[in-house]
Design a protein around this motif. Structure first.
Motif, short mmCIF file in Angstrom:
data_model
loop_
_atom_site.label_atom_id
_atom_site.label_comp_id
_atom_site.label_asym_id
_atom_site.label_seq_id
_atom_site.Cartn_x
_atom_site.Cartn_y
_atom_site.Cartn_z
N VAL A 182 0.84 -1.20 0.00
CA VAL A 182 0.00 0.00 0.00
C VAL A 182 0.88 1.25 0.00
N LYS A 183 0.56 2.21 -0.87
CA LYS A 183 1.34 3.44 -0.96
C LYS A 183 1.02 4.37 0.21
N ARG A 208 -9.07 9.98 6.94
CA ARG A 208 -8.96 9.57 8.35
C ARG A 208 -9.37 8.10 8.52
N GLU A 209 -10.44 7.68 7.86
CA GLU A 209 -10.89 6.29 8.00
C GLU A 209 -9.86 5.32 7.44
N ILE A 210 -9.24 5.65 6.32
CA ILE A 210 -8.19 4.82 5.74
C ILE A 210 -7.06 4.61 6.74
N ASN A 211 -6.80 5.66 7.53
CA ASN A 211 -5.66 5.63 8.45
C ASN A 211 -6.05 5.41 9.91
N ASP A 212 -7.29 4.96 10.16
CA ASP A 212 -7.75 4.73 11.54
C ASP A 212 -7.45 5.96 12.40
N ALA A 213 -7.75 7.14 11.86
CA ALA A 213 -7.29 8.37 12.50
C ALA A 213 -8.42 9.29 12.96
N LYS A 272 -6.74 1.78 1.29
CA LYS A 272 -7.05 0.95 2.45
C LYS A 272 -5.88 0.06 2.86
N LYS A 273 -5.65 -0.03 4.16
CA LYS A 273 -4.61 -0.91 4.70
C LYS A 273 -5.08 -2.37 4.65
N LYS A 274 -4.16 -3.29 4.91
CA LYS A 274 -4.46 -4.72 4.83
C LYS A 274 -4.95 -5.25 6.18
N LYS A 275 -5.52 -6.45 6.14
CA LYS A 275 -6.00 -7.10 7.37
C LYS A 275 -4.91 -7.88 8.07
N ILE A 323 0.18 -0.22 14.15
CA ILE A 323 -0.61 -0.59 12.97
C ILE A 323 -0.25 0.25 11.76
N GLN A 324 0.21 1.49 11.98
CA GLN A 324 0.65 2.30 10.85
C GLN A 324 1.98 1.78 10.31
#
Length: 332
Positions: free
Chosen positions: A226-227, A252-257, A272-275, A296-297
């Motif tokens: 993920v970039k 913010r949602e993409i980054n849990d922020a 989106k980040k991975k699981k 997680i980041q």
């Protein structure tokens, strides 16, 4: 004084009180303080300024409630699964419920706007910003509050304090500064005009040029496929979202922020980040004081997936002991 005159004066006073209710100075001060922020959010997010102010007044008791004073929470917003900010425990429908905690009240106002941009409230944005009754009833119907009288309470506040006249469509015609000080010159021949001269026109960058300029200054990297980019001094989630031509809430949602303040050096993912983490990264040691969000980041995995893997409650933000945590499922 005759009895007839006394009766007439008494009736007039009763009528006057009914038509012009005594206004609470604390409410007036709150409106004056947050009026410009509410109008800004109306323009930026499409949420009526009247609704923002009425909810703030009602939910925070004009800034005097426990949540407002101790957690800077002016809208009674509780923790949700994606919330990564600080939390405050407060009795509400149940004992010791989890509420969002902010660094300052302005963060609460911005999070309120982001909160209402969730899909649950999407149908409200089909209403005009001047339709405060529709918004008040819609908030209750969409589940914002459990109080059956919630819409009527908002409407009463809006009408009693004239908040229905605060829509940006009206305010845009009024020369009002951030500090609620009118800066204008009145000439009977030509009307009211702003005294400040017009700034020289500078062609704004196109969306494509804005994005190219952003990447030229920030660069890009890749983690777990993920970039991402890295925040620089002065960056905010709002400014980066504008440059990338996406909504602040999406970024913010993409980054849990949600609830986080962006800091220089923070990693910001662009999709989106991975699981799970990369294949060769199954477990990692953490120590007391390490932050969940930083981990997680760094590993590019979602907060929800990480918590499910490790059975970690939503309100734990910092690790308290040295331990191993999972970054992906172990093969049996």
């Amino acid at each position: 004084m005759t009895t007839r005159k006394i009766i007439l004066i008494t009736a007039f006073l009763a009528l006057a009180v009914g038509v012009f209710p005594v206004q609470n100075q604390k409410y007036l001060n709150y409106i004056a303080k947050w009026r410009s922020v509410a109008l800004q959010h109306e323009r930026e997010y499409g949420i009526p300024a009247s609704i923002t102010l009425a909810q703030g007044l009602l939910e925070s008791a004009a800034g005097g409630s426990e949540l407002a004073l101790k957690a800077n929470n002016h809208f009674g917003i509780k923790c949700t699964s994606e919330w990564m900010g600080d939390v405050y425990r407060h009795d509400d429908d149940r004992q010791a419920e989890c509420f969002r905690m902010y660094n300052d009240p302005e963060e609460s106002f911005r999070d309120h706007a982001l909160f209402l941009k969730r899909s649950r409230y999407a149908r409200l944005f089909e209403l005009a910003v001047t339709d405060y009754t529709g918004w008040a009833k819609g908030l209750k119907d969409c589940g914002y509050a459990t109080d059956p009288a919630y819409p009527q309470k908002l409407i009463r506040i809006i009408e009693e304090y004239g908040l229905n006249n605060l829509s940006s469509a009206i305010a845009d015609r009024q020369p009002v500064s951030k500090d609620n000080v009118v800066v204008a010159v009145v000439n009977p021949a030509i009307g009211t005009f702003i005294s400040d001269p017009e700034e020289e026109y500078v062609r704004p960058l196109s969306a494509k040029e804005e994005k190219e300029d952003f990447y030229a200054r920030h660069g890009r990297g890749k983690c777990n496929g993920v970039k991402y980019t890295v925040a620089r001094e002065g960056d905010t989630y709002a400014s980066i979202a504008f440059s990338l031509n996406i909504t602040e809430r999406s970024l913010r949602e993409i980054n849990d922020a949600l609830g986080r303040t962006l800091k220089e050096g923070d990693r910001i993912y662009l999709s989106k980040k991975k699981k799970q983490a990369v294949k060769d990264h199954v477990r990692v040691w953490v120590k007391p004081g390490d932050k969940v969000w930083d981990l997680i980041q760094r590993e590019c995995i979602t907060d929800a997936a990480f918590r499910e893997l490790n059975g970690l409650p939503i309100d734990i933000r910092i690790f308290q002991t040295r331990q191993q945590v999972l970054l992906r499922k172990e093969k049996k």
